[in-house]
Structure formats: structure tokens, C-alpha cells
Design an enzyme around this catalytic site. Sequence first.
Site, short mmCIF file in Angstrom:
data_model
loop_
_atom_site.label_atom_id
_atom_site.label_comp_id
_atom_site.label_asym_id
_atom_site.label_seq_id
_atom_site.Cartn_x
_atom_site.Cartn_y
_atom_site.Cartn_z
N GLY B 30 -7.39 -9.05 16.47
CA GLY B 30 -8.29 -9.86 15.65
C GLY B 30 -8.38 -9.43 14.20
N CYS B 238 -5.50 -39.97 29.96
CA CYS B 238 -4.36 -40.30 29.10
C CYS B 238 -3.82 -41.68 29.50
CB CYS B 238 -3.27 -39.24 29.24
SG CYS B 238 -1.70 -39.69 28.50
N CYS B 241 -0.06 -41.00 31.09
CA CYS B 241 0.19 -40.19 32.29
C CYS B 241 -1.07 -39.98 33.13
CB CYS B 241 0.79 -38.84 31.92
SG CYS B 241 -0.40 -37.67 31.27
N CYS B 263 -1.94 -37.97 25.64
CA CYS B 263 -1.88 -36.51 25.57
C CYS B 263 -1.31 -36.09 24.22
CB CYS B 263 -0.93 -35.95 26.63
SG CYS B 263 -1.53 -36.10 28.30
N CYS B 269 2.83 -34.40 28.93
CA CYS B 269 2.73 -35.82 29.27
C CYS B 269 4.03 -36.31 29.92
CB CYS B 269 2.43 -36.63 28.01
SG CYS B 269 1.80 -38.28 28.32
#
Lengths: 189, 290
Positions: B30, B238, B241, B263, B269
Site C-alpha cells: 500500500g 446482463c 449472458c 457485462c 460474458c
Amino acid sequence: MQSQSLIGGFSDAPKDSAIAFRVALDVMARPGKIAKISGGTPPEPMSTSAGTLLLTLCDPETPVWLAPSLRGAQIKEWLRFHTGAPLVDSRSEAMFAVGRWSELLPVTDFAIGTPEYPDRSATLIVEVEALENAGAILHGPGIKDTSELALPEVKAFRNNATLFPLGLDFYFTSGSRIAALPRTTKLEG
Amino acid sequence: MNTEYNFAYLDEQTKRMIRRALLKGVAIPGYQVPFASREMPMPYGWGTGGVQVSAACLVPDDTLKVIDQGADDTTNAVSIRKFFEKTAGVEVTEETAEATVIQTRHRIPERDLTENQILVYQVPIPEPLRFLEPRETETRKMHALEEYGLMHVKLYEDIARHGHIATSYAYPVKIEGRYVMDPSPIPKFDNPKMEMAALQLFGAGREQRIYAVPPYTKVVSLDFEDHPFERGGAQQACGLCDAQDAYLDEVIMDDAGTRMFVCSDTDFCRERREAGHIGEMGMPITEDAA
């Protein structure tokens, strides 16, 4: 200069160093993991893994401290020729230090970074007899539950971890095998 | 592969410098490690940081995938893929499962990543405190002192003004209980996925910073007890899909305001459609479609 020093570098530096770095990155990201690293052939008694790591990471910008056992003319010339890294006597100036554990003590001499720049800390390359996944129990970033690694001692590494985000980062090298212990790893046992 | 370039474009000295920064980044999760970012043959904002990190990490037998907002087929993704095909000679793929290195702009793939993969993020502004405190000297001190009160004030002001935390992307996270980090402009929907098995590396070219999140590192999205972090996400499935739990893009279909949601992860997808999942506006994949 002895011609011995001219050999033992990477045969294809861009690719060899890329492959070696990926191993170095992988073991640092997964403390306790032991992997094979090769490509460099340093003069005796430096291990293949320590030598390869130095070839991968060192250049004129990285002061290196060599332990007495590795301060032979051959190793010095080899390192200077292949990396151009300045060899320093002062431990606090070193960005990388290589040697046996007893020679690296006390590790508190090495730079641990500053609160603003904890990255300005030394990386210690510890030459060990053997590497095995037994001994100290590790946990922390990079470790799923726990992992195990044989360490030369526990106290110094435990103290180092308490300095976080300051501290030292360690590689352990033996033959062509390598493992790592960053400052984030906490130790049990 | 074009042999007139050094492997992966960058010179060796540059790669060593980046590699050293990457290792320190991994050791201090980080924390933003400064590095001497180079000019790349693409403009800032097109992923110069991510490209430099990828270049320093790639090995000859890697398989590279590049996504831009989840898609493999946008200009940015295609260009970067071609760049490394040409300069590093690596295999490229659009399939998440096949890739060993995935460079991404603003998304984490839907499919869970594995231990053998590295996710490289392109980062525009790496400093999460930058819009609250413009001075680098100050933000650096704030990180050193772990002084993140300002960030909580910002989130609190969101609640005061909107009734909830309105930050929806680049949602700040705390890494392993220490550094507050900008996860790059990924949707906050992706934040919980950051605790993963793969190594995550972040490169900001213009801002000259590299940072990292090792595998299995604790990544906590900042929040309040009475306003816990909410992942948000799609209210529908979606259109192609029928995925119920994927991050969706809104597509305007015509001038009459017809919309569809698909997606954002194109590979996810495609895989679902090939497996026979068909959404409301989709149709089965056939050989001569495409």
C-alpha cells in the site's frame, strides 16, 4: 583483473534477468515459498542464487556491502565487472548486503528507511546452508494461512517486523534455491 | 517479435530500477514507492505506468491479457497487447484463465484470479489524499503519521450531503491495517475482490509511483459503523449472458432512450454465452455469428 571475473554473468541478460526477477518477486510476495533461481555463476563461495539476485537487481546506483567471507578479490571483481555496483564498507550506506547470518549481525546497523520513505531500506541476502519449509511459522501478507521456513534465529526477524512500515527485507539463498521474508511477516515459534 | 528492441522495450538499467521499486512495494503493501518513470511511446493517461510495470515483470513465456474497463477489444487494450507482442514476443490472450500477466485499466476480471497470475493496474492519480491535500510534502507526512482523518471527513461529508457515501469508484482502501491506498479508478463493486490469490501491482507513470498488494493481504474499504461499505452493483441481469452478479455497462441503443446493460468484462460474458447462458437481448452464439 583476472579473466575469471569476466565470465559467470547472464548469457542473455534481458531474458535471464527477467526470469530471475520473476522468481525474486514471487518469493517476496509469498514469504516462506522456496523457489529455484539461476543464470549467474559467481565465484566461490557465493551461491548461485545470491549471485543471480545481485546480477538482477544491482547496478551503479546500488551500494553493496559484502560480508568478510565474500570479500575475496574474485567476488569483488566479478561484481564490479558485471554490475558496476559500488562496494561499501559502511553497513548503513548499503542498499544490499550479502553474507552469512553471523556476519550480518547486528542487522540493526543497516538502513531501515525513514517514516516518509520506508522504501529507503536495505535488502539483506542471507547465505544459509539449507532451505526448508520447517521451523518458524509465518503469517502475514502473501501467506494464505501460515507457512513455515527454517530461519537462523527468530528474535531478530520478530524485532524487524515490529518496526513496520520501516524495516529490512530478507532473501535467504542456498545453492540455487531462494526464499524471502519481508518486514510484514509475523513469526511464531 | 521485433529484435531491434530490447526484450520488453525498456533498457536493462530502467528495468532494474523498476524491479527494485516493485520489491519494496511488495514488502510495504500500500505504500507508494517513487520511481524514475520513463517516457513511453504512448501519451500519459494511456497506461504508461502499467506498461512499465508489465515490462519489468514479463518473462518470455508469459501469456499477456490487457483489459480496458473490462474489455479486451478497446483501442488502449489492443495497442498495449500489440506493443508487448512486438517488443517482448510474448503470447497474448483474451481469456482470463489463460493469462499469466493481466494489465488492467479500471476493472478487476470477474473470474477469480489464481496464484500463478499477476494483475497490473494502470493508475492515474496514486495518492488517495491528493484531492484533499495538494502538497506532496504534506500527504507524505500524513502517510508517515498514519493521519487519515481527512479521508474520513470526506466520506462523512458525502453522507451529510447525499445521505450515503457517494464515492463509487477509486474508493479508498486500507491495506493490512496501515496504508490508505487508491485502488485506481476501479468501481467500488470490485473492492472486495482485492483480497485475492494473485499478486497485484500498481503503476502510475505520470505521477512516478509504484505500489503493490501481495496475495491474501487484508484490504478494507473505509467506512463507518453506521454506514458500512456497500458494494453496490447491478440491479438487473446482463442483457447478453444473463449474469446476475457481474458489473454491467449501460449501452444506449437508439434515440428513443432504449438501453441495455451488458457485462463490462467481455471475456466473462463471452464464456457464459458460449456455455449456453442467454440474456433477454442476447442470442445463441453460432459459428458464423461475430
